[in-house]
Design a protein around this motif. Structure first.
Motif, PDB file in Angstrom:
ATOM      1  N   ALA A  39      -6.319 -11.700  -7.673  1.00  0.00           N
ATOM      2  CA  ALA A  39      -5.416 -12.775  -7.227  1.00  0.00           C
ATOM      3  C   ALA A  39      -5.934 -13.363  -5.926  1.00  0.00           C
ATOM      4  CB  ALA A  39      -3.996 -12.238  -7.035  1.00  0.00           C
ATOM      5  N   THR A  40      -5.472 -14.567  -5.648  1.00  0.00           N
ATOM      6  CA  THR A  40      -5.812 -15.253  -4.396  1.00  0.00           C
ATOM      7  C   THR A  40      -4.531 -15.816  -3.791  1.00  0.00           C
ATOM      8  OG1 THR A  40      -7.991 -15.861  -5.274  1.00  0.00           O
ATOM      9  CG2 THR A  40      -7.218 -17.070  -3.345  1.00  0.00           C
TER      10      THR A  40
ATOM     11  N   ASN B 151      -9.500 -19.582 -11.886  1.00  0.00           N
ATOM     12  CA  ASN B 151      -8.450 -18.593 -12.100  1.00  0.00           C
ATOM     13  C   ASN B 151      -8.584 -17.842 -13.424  1.00  0.00           C
ATOM     14  OD1 ASN B 151      -6.117 -17.188 -11.362  1.00  0.00           O
ATOM     15  ND2 ASN B 151      -4.766 -18.666 -12.359  1.00  0.00           N
TER      16      ASN B 151
ATOM     17  N   ASN C 291     -11.027 -15.538  -9.676  1.00  0.00           N
ATOM     18  CA  ASN C 291     -10.100 -14.487 -10.092  1.00  0.00           C
ATOM     19  C   ASN C 291     -10.473 -13.989 -11.479  1.00  0.00           C
ATOM     20  OD1 ASN C 291      -8.492 -14.700  -7.785  1.00  0.00           O
ATOM     21  ND2 ASN C 291      -6.970 -16.030  -8.760  1.00  0.00           N
TER      22      ASN C 291
ATOM     23  N   LEU D 245      -2.824 -16.216  -9.690  1.00  0.00           N
ATOM     24  CA  LEU D 245      -3.291 -15.110 -10.520  1.00  0.00           C
ATOM     25  C   LEU D 245      -3.295 -15.574 -11.965  1.00  0.00           C
ATOM     26  CD1 LEU D 245      -0.451 -12.392 -10.717  1.00  0.00           C
ATOM     27  CD2 LEU D 245      -0.077 -14.827 -10.393  1.00  0.00           C
TER      28      LEU D 245
END
Length: 478
Positions: A319-320, A247, A278, A329
């Protein structure tokens, strides 16, 4: 019976002890209690400013140093600390003004003189870059003929052909442990291949976890390669059945950022549908120029390697969404309650490329949670802070169970805030060799339950954090 001032001094002394033990949050608590009892002593404010510097709360550090200066206009330390905070949030003109004041008040302060000279150099460089700034530059990959690039027979590592292999990754990880690099041709291949992969991904990647798969979410790793290896040792390496999501903020500060970036990218190339990355606020040009990644790329490879990485960073998703339940995010939520997942989906990150000073991309990379309801000014001096009511409304509006973010040290490696709807995970234990925090990661199975795991830092070769930073101004943060 001790007076409020005497009680406050004792609290300050306890804060100093916590600071010496690298427990910055506890130090801040003690300094805050001292200020609440007696707010006329400038050292209380200046000491808290220094503790805020250590926690990267640069906006708060500027505020406290300013208060100390109001109380004592010739307070050199307060000017120095405010200057350092301005430099950290890339405001060199403001830093320059304060370093000048330090030297004026204390002409024999060699450190302030050095920082002043460096600051003047940075301001001149920024003016030069602004003057020559042009539109879209050609890609660093243009004119790069990988097919004709020769890997010398003396190269002692596994060879990389047209596709990534697990054998190459395993060999590369061992090379990095032993202080070696990979051939620049292979670095080019990896970065170029992954840039194309991530460029073609949506801004909001959406992932469902199959029945026989575990997904691990990791927070900031910040160039702490040996701690990443420990995470993989404890939790298992990436595989077809063990997916990973990193992330953001995998580069800068720590001095093995190229190693982490290449390992993550190689895994992305090998398993593009099982490995996710990300973007963080440190996967940006301005931060990389200050916090060490650009210098590290040039030292270990060359300038072209940095430029290729820069292009790939601007292509990374922001973002995921995991199982329609968790939005992951790097920073946090938004200044506007009307923002939805669809707004993230529609964001054209390829057009914007760098986050800038405002807008959705900046907020996704920079914002932080706060305990108070509503929104507040950023403790960093960039972005904003959002309260539990903001998180609750966002989750309800978008059908989410929680927002998972990183971006901030947590002493236990993770923290559940906002009634469990805002979760911070940070994966760089003993951050920058200074903060006595644990690292953490989150395992999520097909049941979509969150399982937190903590780990401790491991020894690493004797190379200090920020070893490749271009400016010793930033060493004041260490």
């Amino acid at each position: 019976m001790a007076t409020p001032e005497q009680q406050a001094i004792e609290l300050k002394n306890q804060g100093n002890k916590a600071f010496a033990a690298h427990d910055w949050p506890t130090a801040i608590d003690f300094y805050t209690k001292a200020i609440e009892l007696y707010d006329k002593e400038p050292t209380f404010w200046s000491n808290r400013a220094q503790a805020y510097l250590k926690t990267e709360a640069y906006g708060y550090a500027i505020r406290d140093a300013t208060k100390a200066i109001e109380l004592k206009p010739d307070f050199v330390k307060a000017y120095y600390r405010r200057a350092t905070a301005y430099a950290a949030i890339l405001k060199p003109k403001d830093a320059l003004r304060d370093f000048k004041q330090c030297v004026k008040l204390d002409p024999n302060n060699k450190d302030a003189k050095l920082k002043l000279v460096e600051c003047e150099k940075i301001v001149r460089q920024l003016a030069f870059f602004a003057a020559i700034e042009v539109g879209d530059e050609p890609s660093a990959a243009d004119g790069l003929d990988l097919d004709s690039m020769v890997v010398e027979p003396s190269y002692d590592g596994v060879r990389l052909e047209k596709e990534m292999t697990q054998e190459f990754i395993d060999d590369m990880m061992e090379r990095f442990k032993n202080g070696k690099t990979i051939h620049k041709k292979y670095a080019y291949q990896i970065i170029i291949a992954v840039k194309k992969l991530v460029y073609d991904e949506p801004t909001l990647v959406e992932v469902d976890i199959p029945d026989d798969v575990q997904l691990t979410v990791c927070g900031d790793t910040h160039g702490q390669y040996f701690d990443l290896m420990e995470l993989f040792r404890l939790n298992g390496k990436p595989s077809d059945k063990h997916w990973y999501l990193f992330n953001g903020d995998f580069v800068d500060r720590g001095s093995w950022s190229t190693e982490i970036a290449l390992v993550l990218y190689a895994n992305k190339w090998l398993r593009p549908n099982c490995f996710f990355i990300n973007r963080g606020n440190h996967e940006t040009d301005d931060m990389n120029k200050v916090y060490g990644f650009e210098g590290e790329c040039k030292a270990k490879y060359n300038e072209r390697t940095f430029k290729l990485f820069s292009e790939s960073f601007s292509a990374l998703p922001l973002a995921t969404l995991i199982g329609k339940k968790y939005l992951v995010l790097h920073g946090g939520l938004f200044s506007d309650d009307n923002v939805t997942l669809d707004d993230i989906r529609k964001l054209d990150r390829h057009k914007q490329r760098q986050p800038g000073q405002s807008g959705l991309m900046m907020e996704m990379l920079w914002t932080d949670p706060q305990a108070e309801p509503g929104r507040g000014p950023s403790k960093r001096g960039v972005g904003l802070q959002f309260g539990p009511d903001v998180t609750k409304r966002f989750c309800e509006k978008n059908g989410l169970e929680a927002v998972i973010r990183s971006h901030e040290v947590r002493m236990e490696g993770y923290e559940e805030e906002h009634d469990g709807k805002c979760i911070t995970v940070f994966s760089a234990p003993k951050y920058c060799d200074m903060t006595e925090n644990k690292g953490a990661y989150i395992n999520i199975g097909p049941d979509y339950k969150l399982r937190f795991a903590q780990f401790d830092a491991v020894p690493h070769p004797n190379i200090r954090p920020m070893a490749y930073a271009q400016s010793s101004i930033m060493s004041a943060l260490m």
